[in-house]
Design a protein around this motif. Structure first.
Motif, PDB file in Angstrom:
ATOM      1  N   ALA A 116       0.825  -1.204   0.000  1.00  0.00           N
ATOM      2  CA  ALA A 116       0.000   0.000   0.000  1.00  0.00           C
ATOM      3  C   ALA A 116       0.860   1.255   0.000  1.00  0.00           C
ATOM      4  CB  ALA A 116      -0.908   0.000   1.231  1.00  0.00           C
ATOM      5  N   ALA A 117       0.323   2.301  -0.580  1.00  0.00           N
ATOM      6  CA  ALA A 117       1.028   3.589  -0.590  1.00  0.00           C
ATOM      7  C   ALA A 117       1.024   4.177   0.816  1.00  0.00           C
ATOM      8  CB  ALA A 117       0.329   4.534  -1.560  1.00  0.00           C
ATOM      9  N   THR A 118       1.986   5.014   1.095  1.00  0.00           N
ATOM     10  CA  THR A 118       2.038   5.664   2.399  1.00  0.00           C
ATOM     11  C   THR A 118       1.173   6.914   2.387  1.00  0.00           C
ATOM     12  OG1 THR A 118       3.997   6.925   1.762  1.00  0.00           O
ATOM     13  CG2 THR A 118       4.365   4.843   2.905  1.00  0.00           C
ATOM     14  N   ALA A 119       0.658   7.253   3.535  1.00  0.00           N
ATOM     15  CA  ALA A 119      -0.185   8.438   3.662  1.00  0.00           C
ATOM     16  C   ALA A 119       0.683   9.687   3.697  1.00  0.00           C
ATOM     17  CB  ALA A 119      -1.006   8.340   4.948  1.00  0.00           C
ATOM     18  N   ASP A 120       0.107  10.781   3.227  1.00  0.00           N
ATOM     19  CA  ASP A 120       0.802  12.060   3.311  1.00  0.00           C
ATOM     20  C   ASP A 120       1.021  12.416   4.770  1.00  0.00           C
ATOM     21  OD1 ASP A 120       0.783  12.408   0.564  1.00  0.00           O
ATOM     22  OD2 ASP A 120      -1.150  13.430   0.586  1.00  0.00           O
ATOM     23  N   SER A 121       2.028  13.198   5.026  1.00  0.00           N
ATOM     24  CA  SER A 121       2.320  13.658   6.376  1.00  0.00           C
ATOM     25  C   SER A 121       1.449  14.863   6.706  1.00  0.00           C
ATOM     26  CB  SER A 121       3.796  14.045   6.476  1.00  0.00           C
ATOM     27  OG  SER A 121       4.050  14.682   7.708  1.00  0.00           O
TER      28      SER A 121
END
Length: 64
Positions: A50-55
């Motif tokens: 899965a892609a990482t979430a924005d900070s």
């Protein structure tokens, strides 16, 4: 129908549905007259791809 984390699968009336495997195994016994038939069922999820979430800091605004 609704699907969700830590939530039973429910029909349009809010009743939990039965989740049954193609081999006849009942994974979740619901109270609705709706039955969902699945090829496989697991309570574990692999999110390694899965892609990482924005900070949050990317969107934070400095207080004036």
């Amino acid at each position: 129908m609704k699907w969700g984390k830590k939530q039973l699968t429910v029909d349009e009336n809010g009743q939990s549905v039965t989740v049954k495997g193609t081999d006849g195994t009942v994974y979740v016994q619901g109270t609705s007259d709706v039955t969902v038939t699945v090829g496989s069922y697991s309570t574990n999820v692999d999110t390694s791809g899965a892609a990482t979430a924005d900070s949050w800091s990317d969107y934070a605004v400095d207080k004036a």
